[in-house]
Motif scaffolding. Structure first.
Motif, short mmCIF file in Angstrom:
data_model
loop_
_atom_site.label_atom_id
_atom_site.label_comp_id
_atom_site.label_asym_id
_atom_site.label_seq_id
_atom_site.Cartn_x
_atom_site.Cartn_y
_atom_site.Cartn_z
N ALA A 1 42.52 58.20 59.34
CA ALA A 1 41.05 58.00 59.98
C ALA A 1 40.67 56.89 59.18
N ARG A 2 41.24 56.10 58.46
CA ARG A 2 40.68 55.04 57.56
C ARG A 2 39.39 55.10 56.85
N VAL A 3 39.53 56.41 56.08
CA VAL A 3 38.40 56.69 55.21
C VAL A 3 38.73 55.87 53.60
N PRO A 4 37.61 55.11 53.28
CA PRO A 4 37.80 54.36 52.35
C PRO A 4 38.21 55.05 51.05
N ARG A 5 39.11 54.36 50.21
CA ARG A 5 39.99 54.87 49.06
C ARG A 5 39.08 55.81 48.16
N ALA A 6 37.98 55.52 47.91
CA ALA A 6 37.02 56.21 46.72
C ALA A 6 36.49 57.68 47.42
N GLU A 7 36.20 57.49 48.73
CA GLU A 7 35.85 58.75 49.40
C GLU A 7 36.88 59.57 49.46
N ARG A 8 38.14 58.81 49.94
CA ARG A 8 39.38 59.88 50.13
C ARG A 8 39.63 60.54 48.91
N GLU A 9 39.65 59.90 47.61
CA GLU A 9 40.03 60.55 46.37
C GLU A 9 39.08 61.88 45.98
N ARG A 10 37.83 61.39 46.17
CA ARG A 10 36.83 62.48 46.18
C ARG A 10 37.07 63.95 47.04
N ARG A 11 37.50 63.50 48.28
CA ARG A 11 37.40 64.72 49.20
C ARG A 11 38.71 65.42 48.86
N VAL A 12 39.78 64.58 48.55
CA VAL A 12 41.17 65.14 48.42
C VAL A 12 41.00 66.19 47.10
N ARG A 13 40.28 65.49 46.01
CA ARG A 13 39.94 66.47 44.85
C ARG A 13 39.50 67.71 45.17
N ALA A 14 38.26 67.56 46.02
CA ALA A 14 37.34 69.02 46.38
C ALA A 14 38.39 69.96 47.26
N ALA A 15 39.14 69.34 48.02
CA ALA A 15 39.85 70.41 49.02
C ALA A 15 40.79 70.85 48.06
N LEU A 16 41.65 70.43 47.04
CA LEU A 16 42.56 70.91 45.93
C LEU A 16 41.70 71.87 45.30
N ASP A 17 40.60 71.58 45.09
CA ASP A 17 39.77 72.40 43.89
C ASP A 17 39.46 73.60 44.51
N VAL B 1 40.97 75.11 47.06
CA VAL B 1 42.33 75.86 47.33
C VAL B 1 42.92 76.41 46.05
N GLY B 2 42.19 76.13 45.02
CA GLY B 2 42.90 76.30 43.59
C GLY B 2 44.14 75.70 43.26
N LEU B 3 44.14 74.31 43.53
CA LEU B 3 45.31 73.61 43.30
C LEU B 3 45.08 72.37 42.46
N SER B 4 43.70 72.37 41.65
CA SER B 4 43.52 71.16 40.80
C SER B 4 44.60 71.07 39.86
N GLY B 5 45.00 69.68 39.46
CA GLY B 5 45.86 69.51 38.42
C GLY B 5 47.42 69.64 39.19
N PHE B 6 47.53 69.67 40.42
CA PHE B 6 48.91 69.85 41.26
C PHE B 6 49.00 68.45 42.05
N ASP B 7 48.01 67.49 41.83
CA ASP B 7 48.11 66.40 42.81
C ASP B 7 49.36 65.59 42.54
N ALA B 8 50.03 65.49 41.53
CA ALA B 8 51.32 64.68 41.42
C ALA B 8 52.64 65.38 41.63
N ARG B 9 52.63 66.79 41.92
CA ARG B 9 53.95 67.58 42.44
C ARG B 9 54.17 67.08 43.78
N HIS B 10 55.41 67.51 43.98
CA HIS B 10 55.97 67.39 45.48
C HIS B 10 56.14 68.76 45.77
N PRO B 11 56.14 68.86 47.43
CA PRO B 11 56.44 70.01 47.75
C PRO B 11 57.38 70.95 47.49
N ALA B 12 58.48 70.29 47.19
CA ALA B 12 59.83 71.16 46.62
C ALA B 12 59.42 71.52 45.40
#
Ligand SMILES: Nc1ncnc2c1ncn2[C@@H]1O[C@H](COP(=O)(O)OP(=O)(O)OP(=O)(O)O)[C@@H](O)[C@H]1O
Length: 371
Positions: free
Chosen positions: A113-129, A131-142
């Motif tokens: 959706a071409r959301v700018p990087r800074a906003e993207r990072e903020r929204r990804v952090r909020a969404a992971l928070d 669902v209780g997955l803060s700190g899992f950003d760098a893992r892979h699904p496997a």
């Protein structure tokens, strides 16, 4: 007086697949209020997934209309493509990109959706928070458990702030313990986001635990839509009575008087007082008896024989056959200390029950989060 636009309106929607004998979805009307959690429940093949896919835009309608927030998405001459519907989707197969990290997966729809990087990072952090997955950003699904993967799928859906979230059997691939934990996650997710949700399941316990209302589909038609408690206590049809909760649906005769939501019925030659809809006519009727509606009692009017007794921890679930109706099976619970064995005679009292108003209008409207 204000009339609120329903968050989702499914209006007389139908879908008949070519070459099949009957419509998969047949004239279904349901309105879903903003913030409501609606479960679509029914046996395999009743049309749940087809209806959800119609709302998502993957299936075209053969009749009727679907509107979200007052905007017609499907209807005569209109079909908004799925990607323009602003609807979040969560399916049982998580469909995560295996080569991307957790953060990458969640950010993906924002990048598209071409959301700018800074906003993207903020929204990804909020969404992971959320669902209780803060700190899992760098893992892979496997490197995640099944439940964690499902939470990533939830976060990916949440990050787009959809007006409506559709979930198709999202817990179907998880083991029993994880399912229970994820049920809580979904309830939390719903409370935190306030999103309107439509959740497909064939598991009635899951639907009961999560939904503000449950819509039961039967051969593509809407059998009943009601709050879980109403569905359990006041099933509108024989199918709903049998599909939701335990118990028996038996033949009886309403002998009257019918007043204040109560009727006198004759069951297995005995008289009992049960609940009914106002205006229930006298005469033959189906009566739904839940396990808690029946009680062993020395002076109980129904003579029965124990067919099966299963210790369930804390109580014994007894299957009993009324002597007046061979082949009929009644269910009741007796104390876990009681010794009950197949073949034993039992006298039963009917404490409550419900006359199934088959043929009455199925639609019941309730505001969300209220019984
Ligand atoms: N693409 C299709 N083409 C033809 N018939 C289909 C198609 N998809 C579904 N059906 C039929 O439509 C009916 C409803 O299917 P649907 O998948 O909506 O049911 P469901 O309630 O979601 O079932 P389940 O719980 O097993 O997923 C079934 O009879 C099914 O066989």
């Amino acid at each position: 007086m204000t009339t609120q636009t329903p968050a989702l309106l499914i209006d007389d929607a139908s879908r008949h697949y070519a070459g099949t004998p009957a419509p998969a979805v047949d004239g279904v009307t349901i309105d879903v209020a903003a913030g409501e959690f609606l479960a679509l429940l029914g046996p395999s093949g009743c049309g749940k997934s087809t209806l959800l896919r119609m709302v998502a835009g993957f299936e075209r309608l053969d009749g009727g209309r679907i509107t979200v927030g007052g905007r017609t998405l499907s209807g005569p001459g209109t079909h908004v493509p799925p990607e323009e519907r602003r609807i979040g989707l969560v399916f049982q197969s998580y469909a995560l990109w295996p080569h991307m990290t957790v953060a990458g997966n969640v950010a993906y729809p924002l990048e598209t959706a071409r959301v700018p990087r800074a906003e993207r990072e903020r929204r990804v952090r909020a969404a992971l928070d959320t669902v209780g997955l803060s700190g899992f950003d760098a893992r892979h699904p496997a490197e995640l458990s099944g439940g964690q993967r499902q939470r990533v799928a939830l976060a990916r859906c949440l990050v787009m702030s959809p007006e409506l979230v559709l979930l198709d059997e999202p817990l179907a691939n998880l083991d029993v313990h994880l399912r229970a934990a994820m049920e809580e996650e979904f309830a939390d997710f719903h409370a935190k986001t306030g999103a309107t949700m439509v959740y497909v399941t064939h598991d009635q316990a899951e639907a009961m635990a999560l939904a503000t209302r449950i819509a039961v589909l039967d051969h593509g038609r809407l059998a009943q839509v009601a709050a879980p408690r109403t569905l359990y206590r006041e099933p509108a049809t024989r199918m709903v009575a049998g599909f939701v909760g335990q118990g028996a649906v038996v033949d009886g005769v309403v002998t009257g008087p019918v007043a204040a939501g109560r009727a006198r019925v004759r069951l297995f030659g005995a008289e009992a007082l049960v609940r009914c809809r106002p205006g229930q006519p006298e005469g033959p009727a189906l009566v739904c008896l839940r396990p808690e509606d029946l009680e062993p009692a020395a002076d109980g009017p129904i003579a029965a024989t124990v067919v099966r007794a299963a210790y369930k921890g804390g109580f014994v679930l007894v299957e009993a056959e009324p002597q007046a109706a061979p082949g009929v099976r009644l269910l009741l619970r007796v104390s876990g200390d009681a010794q009950v064995a197949p073949g034993e005679a039992l006298r039963l009292a009917v404490r409550d029950g419900w006359v199934v108003p088959e043929g009455a209008p199925p639609q019941e409207r309730l505001t969300p989060a209220r019984e």
